[in-house]
Enzyme design. Structure first.
Site, PDB file in Angstrom:
ATOM      1  N   ASP A  71       0.833  -1.201   0.000  1.00  0.00           N
ATOM      2  CA  ASP A  71       0.000   0.000   0.000  1.00  0.00           C
ATOM      3  C   ASP A  71       0.872   1.257   0.000  1.00  0.00           C
ATOM      4  O   ASP A  71       2.102   1.184  -0.024  1.00  0.00           O
ATOM      5  CB  ASP A  71      -0.935  -0.056   1.226  1.00  0.00           C
ATOM      6  CG  ASP A  71      -2.295   0.559   0.967  1.00  0.00           C
ATOM      7  OD1 ASP A  71      -2.393   1.452   0.109  1.00  0.00           O
ATOM      8  OD2 ASP A  71      -3.264   0.160   1.649  1.00  0.00           O
TER       9      ASP A  71
ATOM     10  N   ASP B  99     -10.035   3.342  -3.833  1.00  0.00           N
ATOM     11  CA  ASP B  99     -10.732   2.172  -3.268  1.00  0.00           C
ATOM     12  C   ASP B  99     -12.162   2.053  -3.795  1.00  0.00           C
ATOM     13  O   ASP B  99     -12.924   3.027  -3.785  1.00  0.00           O
ATOM     14  CB  ASP B  99     -10.794   2.271  -1.743  1.00  0.00           C
ATOM     15  CG  ASP B  99      -9.437   2.073  -1.103  1.00  0.00           C
ATOM     16  OD1 ASP B  99      -8.421   2.238  -1.794  1.00  0.00           O
ATOM     17  OD2 ASP B  99      -9.402   1.754   0.092  1.00  0.00           O
TER      18      ASP B  99
HETATM   19  C1  GLA Z   1      -6.056   1.377   1.485  1.00  0.00           C
HETATM   20  C2  GLA Z   1      -6.123   0.382   0.335  1.00  0.00           C
HETATM   21  C3  GLA Z   1      -7.212  -0.625   0.631  1.00  0.00           C
HETATM   22  C4  GLA Z   1      -6.923  -1.347   1.944  1.00  0.00           C
HETATM   23  C5  GLA Z   1      -6.766  -0.331   3.058  1.00  0.00           C
HETATM   24  C6  GLA Z   1      -6.267  -0.972   4.344  1.00  0.00           C
HETATM   25  O1  GLA Z   1      -7.220   2.136   1.582  1.00  0.00           O
HETATM   26  O2  GLA Z   1      -6.349   1.035  -0.875  1.00  0.00           O
HETATM   27  O3  GLA Z   1      -7.306  -1.585  -0.429  1.00  0.00           O
HETATM   28  O4  GLA Z   1      -5.768  -2.116   1.820  1.00  0.00           O
HETATM   29  O5  GLA Z   1      -5.836   0.694   2.716  1.00  0.00           O
HETATM   30  O6  GLA Z   1      -6.029  -0.054   5.358  1.00  0.00           O
END
Ligand code: GLA
Length: 391
Positions: free
Chosen positions: A132, A189
């Site tokens: 990430d 997301d």
């Molecule tokens: C980010 C990523 C998600 C997930 C969250 C976890 O938002 O884009 O896919 O992994 O972090 O905290």
């Protein structure tokens, strides 16, 4: 890259399950074991879903004195034992970290400790790393931070699929492969909604489809390196972990039409297919959707070409994807009323010039022949998808 070995990974878009959308930060070792068991029991493993990935919050809030990651108390048997459990079921095991000081939920992460952590992952039996973009970046560019982990993974004696989660902020399709990535998030997301409110967290299904049409990243996509429009939300709704954790205003589960469109588009995009639902309570409809062999064959086609739009701009969209033996054509209704959507093989990504084509409706299995015209009746927000084969 120290050798070509990692390029043999992810020749087709990776398929599996990830804990985040269903469990968010409340994930436990028991949840992961249950997910692995359910992949086997539901037939999802047989359909090709093989990676079991633990997302954020698996680690303790402190590293050891050398900077190694340690599992939290919710993973009492540790990561090697959990990897064994997953491997014993003929599945592969994935973990999560971040190219910053901390993960998105504030746990210790890997920037500056890439080699140390890659060695831990390899020793535990990790097959997949989702990496990430949260935490302090120490002033370093994304490409530099992601290259550091790519080199670390290439240096360990284990094949580890490298899933870059940089949210598409710095056009990772332009450099993802060159830093050792096998897939890279192209978008923000995805949430369990058709459309997100512009002022709330994340993107809805239709928002991501729009974004994938806009970014023009299809040329970078193919065997060994994939644009990733994020994990599936089929089976999720208002009570899912991510919806609650991110306080997303989800009023209802996705309708069946919305779920069909979600899956049809992810397969047409040749997207990685990471299921995000609690598999212990998956509905029959969702299981049948996720295991539709005709759709999965489009996603996993060996050419690895990303589908692209042929017609947009009104409520009747046509998208297509070249396949090894022909093409797939999707007819998507963005409007509020049922409508017929039509096109011709010469206007889409199907090899033109044949006298006859065989057509197969991927939802029903119904087959027919055409000289080239294609027309489907589509419900609001639904997607008809056909496979078209010359001869
Ligand atoms: C980010 C990523 C998600 C997930 C969250 C976890 O938002 O884009 O896919 O992994 O972090 O905290």
């Amino acid at each position: 890259m120290t050798d070509d070995r990692p390029r043999q990974l992810a020749r087709t878009p990776p398929m599996g399950w990830n804990s985040w959308n269903a469990f968010s930060c409340d994930v436990t070792e028991a949840d992961i074991r249950a997910a692995a068991d359910a992949l086997v029991d539901t037939g999802l493993r047989e359909a090709g879903y093989e990676y079991v990935v633990v997302d954020d919050c698996w680690m303790a809030s402190e590293t050891d004195s050398d900077g190694r990651l340690q599992p939290s108390a919710d993973f009492p048997n540790g990561m090697a034992a959990l990897a064994d459990y997953v491997h014993d079921r003929d599945l592969k095991f994935g973990l999560y970290s971040s190219a910053g000081s901390h993960t998105c939920q504030g746990y210790p992460a890997s920037l500056g400790r890439e080699r140390l952590h890659a060695e831990q992952f390899a020793a535990w039996g990790v097959d997949y790393l989702k990496y990430d973009n949260c935490g302090d970046h120490a002033g370093r560019e994304a490409v530099d931070r992601y290259a550091a982990m790519g080199e670390a993974l290439a240096s360990v004696d284990r094949d580890i699929v490298y899933s870059i989660c940089e949210w598409g902020e710095n056009a990772p399709w332009e450099w993802g492969r060159n830093v050792g990535g096998h897939l890279w998030r192209a978008t923000d997301d995805l949430v369990a909604k058709w459309r997100a409110n512009p002022d709330e967290f994340g993107l809805g299904i239709a928002d991501v489809i729009d974004r994938m049409a806009a970014i023009d990243a299809a040329a970078a996509h193919g065997p060994g390196g994939w644009n990733d429009p994020d994990m599936l939300q089929i089976g999720n709704g208002p009570d899912s972990g991510q919806s609650e954790h991110e306080a997303v205003d989800v009023q209802r589960p996705l309708t069946k039409a919305e779920r069909r469109s979600h899956f049809a588009f992810w397969c047409l995009l040749a997207a990685p297919l990471m299921i995000g639902a609690d598999l212990t309570s998956l509905s029959t409809f969702d299981r049948e959707l996720l295991t539709n062999e005709r759709l999965l064959a489009i996603d996993q086609d060996s050419l690895g070409i990303q589908g692209t739009p042929d017609r947009r701009g009104d409520d009747a969209e046509v998208w297509s994807k070249r396949l090894r033996d022909g093409g797939a054509v999707a007819f998507h209704n963005r409007g509020d009323a049922e409508r017929e959507i039509s096109t011709h093989v010469s206007a889409v990504g199907v090899p033109a010039g044949a006298d006859r084509y065989r057509v197969c409706d991927c939802w029903t299995g119904t087959e027919w022949e055409t000289g080239g015209s294609l027309a489907m009746t589509v419900e609001p927000r639904d997607t008809a998808i056909v496979r078209v084969t010359p001869g």
